[in-house]
Design a protein around this motif. Sequence first.
Motif, PDB file in Angstrom:
ATOM      1  N   PRO A   9       0.787  -1.235   0.000  1.00 31.52           N
ATOM      2  CA  PRO A   9       0.000   0.000   0.000  1.00 31.52           C
ATOM      3  C   PRO A   9       0.820   1.288   0.000  1.00 31.52           C
ATOM      4  CG  PRO A   9      -0.012  -1.020   2.176  1.00 31.52           C
ATOM      5  CD  PRO A   9       0.721  -1.964   1.281  1.00 31.52           C
ATOM      6  N   THR A  80       0.491  -1.281  -7.576  1.00 30.75           N
ATOM      7  CA  THR A  80       0.245  -0.869  -6.204  1.00 30.75           C
ATOM      8  C   THR A  80      -0.639  -1.878  -5.454  1.00 30.75           C
ATOM      9  OG1 THR A  80      -0.655   0.899  -4.844  1.00 30.75           O
ATOM     10  CG2 THR A  80      -1.719   0.546  -6.904  1.00 30.75           C
ATOM     11  N   ASP A  82      -2.236  -4.949  -4.014  1.00 31.01           N
ATOM     12  CA  ASP A  82      -2.217  -6.265  -4.638  1.00 31.01           C
ATOM     13  C   ASP A  82      -2.683  -6.108  -6.082  1.00 31.01           C
ATOM     14  OD1 ASP A  82      -2.385  -9.467  -3.691  1.00 31.01           O
ATOM     15  OD2 ASP A  82      -3.346  -8.923  -5.579  1.00 31.01           O
ATOM     16  N   ILE A  85      -6.536  -6.344  -7.453  1.00 36.81           N
ATOM     17  CA  ILE A  85      -7.625  -5.381  -7.202  1.00 36.81           C
ATOM     18  C   ILE A  85      -7.377  -4.143  -8.066  1.00 36.81           C
ATOM     19  CG2 ILE A  85      -8.848  -4.018  -5.448  1.00 36.81           C
ATOM     20  CD1 ILE A  85      -8.900  -6.621  -4.221  1.00 36.81           C
ATOM     21  N   SER A 110      -2.864  -5.349  -0.060  1.00 36.42           N
ATOM     22  CA  SER A 110      -3.756  -4.367  -0.686  1.00 36.42           C
ATOM     23  C   SER A 110      -3.964  -3.172   0.246  1.00 36.42           C
ATOM     24  CB  SER A 110      -5.105  -5.010  -0.999  1.00 36.42           C
ATOM     25  OG  SER A 110      -5.964  -4.036  -1.550  1.00 36.42           O
ATOM     26  N   SER A 111      -4.298  -2.036  -0.350  1.00 40.56           N
ATOM     27  CA  SER A 111      -4.509  -0.837   0.476  1.00 40.56           C
ATOM     28  C   SER A 111      -5.707  -1.004   1.405  1.00 40.56           C
ATOM     29  CB  SER A 111      -4.667   0.402  -0.402  1.00 40.56           C
ATOM     30  OG  SER A 111      -5.736   0.255  -1.288  1.00 40.56           O
ATOM     31  N   ALA A 192      -2.796   5.237   3.196  1.00 33.43           N
ATOM     32  CA  ALA A 192      -2.542   4.269   4.270  1.00 33.43           C
ATOM     33  C   ALA A 192      -1.108   3.763   4.191  1.00 33.43           C
ATOM     34  CB  ALA A 192      -3.506   3.093   4.130  1.00 33.43           C
ATOM     35  N   ALA A 220      -7.389   7.678  -1.476  1.00 31.09           N
ATOM     36  CA  ALA A 220      -8.041   7.381  -0.192  1.00 31.09           C
ATOM     37  C   ALA A 220      -9.042   6.250  -0.375  1.00 31.09           C
ATOM     38  CB  ALA A 220      -8.748   8.616   0.326  1.00 31.09           C
TER      39      ALA A 220
HETATM   40  N1  SAH Z   1      -4.309  -2.612  -6.414  1.00 32.41           N
HETATM   41  C1  SAH Z   1      -4.504  -1.545  -5.463  1.00 32.41           C
HETATM   42  C2  SAH Z   1      -5.660  -0.634  -5.843  1.00 32.41           C
HETATM   43  C3  SAH Z   1      -5.436   0.182  -7.092  1.00 32.41           C
HETATM   44  S1  SAH Z   1      -6.757   1.227  -7.474  1.00 32.41           S
HETATM   45  C4  SAH Z   1      -4.654  -2.138  -4.067  1.00 32.41           C
HETATM   46  O1  SAH Z   1      -4.715  -3.353  -3.908  1.00 32.41           O
HETATM   47  O2  SAH Z   1      -4.703  -1.358  -3.119  1.00 32.41           O
HETATM   48  C5  SAH Z   1      -6.209   2.765  -6.831  1.00 32.41           C
HETATM   49  C6  SAH Z   1      -7.037   3.170  -5.615  1.00 32.41           C
HETATM   50  O3  SAH Z   1      -6.630   2.392  -4.508  1.00 32.41           O
HETATM   51  C7  SAH Z   1      -6.877   4.601  -5.167  1.00 32.41           C
HETATM   52  O4  SAH Z   1      -7.693   5.481  -5.889  1.00 32.41           O
HETATM   53  C8  SAH Z   1      -7.315   4.526  -3.734  1.00 32.41           C
HETATM   54  O5  SAH Z   1      -8.723   4.439  -3.640  1.00 32.41           O
HETATM   55  C9  SAH Z   1      -6.758   3.179  -3.343  1.00 32.41           C
HETATM   56  N2  SAH Z   1      -5.435   3.257  -2.719  1.00 32.41           N
HETATM   57  C10 SAH Z   1      -4.258   2.789  -3.209  1.00 32.41           C
HETATM   58  N3  SAH Z   1      -3.264   2.956  -2.302  1.00 32.41           N
HETATM   59  C11 SAH Z   1      -3.843   3.520  -1.211  1.00 32.41           C
HETATM   60  C12 SAH Z   1      -3.377   3.883   0.088  1.00 32.41           C
HETATM   61  N4  SAH Z   1      -2.110   3.692   0.444  1.00 32.41           N
HETATM   62  N5  SAH Z   1      -4.262   4.406   0.967  1.00 32.41           N
HETATM   63  C13 SAH Z   1      -5.557   4.583   0.646  1.00 32.41           C
HETATM   64  N6  SAH Z   1      -6.067   4.245  -0.560  1.00 32.41           N
HETATM   65  C14 SAH Z   1      -5.224   3.717  -1.466  1.00 32.41           C
END
Ligand code: SAH
Length: 254
Positions: A9, A80, A82, A85, A110-111, A192, A220
């Motif tokens: 994340p 980013t 996982d 997603i 994942s985030s 996060a 977010a």
């Molecule tokens: N594959 C990623 C998601 C990619 S889609 C995962 O598993 O997290 C991109 C969205 O993920 C962003 O618009 C936001 O909604 C969320 N996101 C990604 N990193 C984040 C983080 N560190 N904190 C909060 N939301 C995050």
Amino acid sequence: MIHFVGAGPGAPDLITVRGKQYLEKADVIIYAGSLVNPELLSYKKEGCEVYNSAKMTLEEVIAVMEQAEKSALTTVRLHTGDPCIYGAIREQMDILDEKKITYDSCPGVSSFCGAASALDLEYTLPDVSQSVVITRMAGRTPVPEKESIESFAAHQATMVVFLSTGMLQDLSRRLIAGGYTADTPAAIVYKATWDDEKTCVCTVGTLAETAKHEDITKTALMIIGDAVTHSNYDRSLLYHPEFTTEYRKGSSPT
Ligand code: SAH
């Protein structure tokens, strides 16, 4: 060989050990620059070629992979969180299949897990919710109509909403139309696990004003449901003294 790798994340030490090893060995790294923490690139070896896919089309990404493959190089495609997603990985894999280029996947944190850790949440509290709905609002890219926010809200399960920070007024309206009350607990977690992470606990009715107040416009997650404030849950049966499991005999005769 192409390795699809989950970067986690944000915090660079939240990549998996395997993912880090792939980064250290890679000859080519194509990373999703809009969200992957660039500090992860410090794991690369000298001479590794680095591409930021935020500035590239699918065709350009594939062209880099194909070129690397021709030179028998190892490529890491760093996504980013996982990759499974909202990672747009399948479309890459289908083209690689056609071109008979081999690949594998390495999961990441994942985030939505990073966001839970930021708030010390358990999404699946006994007697509160045993399901997590991962979804997003339809924006410039559509969401199938059968997956409307209203229809998921009707379940009153824990919901984690991705990719929707710019649409919070509408999100609140639709959550309430689906059956949540305006005072249902909610949270916004910005970046996060990054150094500039922000967590805001609010309600379904105050999502938009909370984001505005905190100046959060992107990166977010919105978390909806009673799991956010974790009141009124039941203790788990698994650890109850009376409950017998495969590993432990409980005190209850039944
Ligand atoms: N594959 C990623 C998601 C990619 S889609 C995962 O598993 O997290 C991109 C969205 O993920 C962003 O618009 C936001 O909604 C969320 N996101 C990604 N990193 C984040 C983080 N560190 N904190 C909060 N939301 C995050």
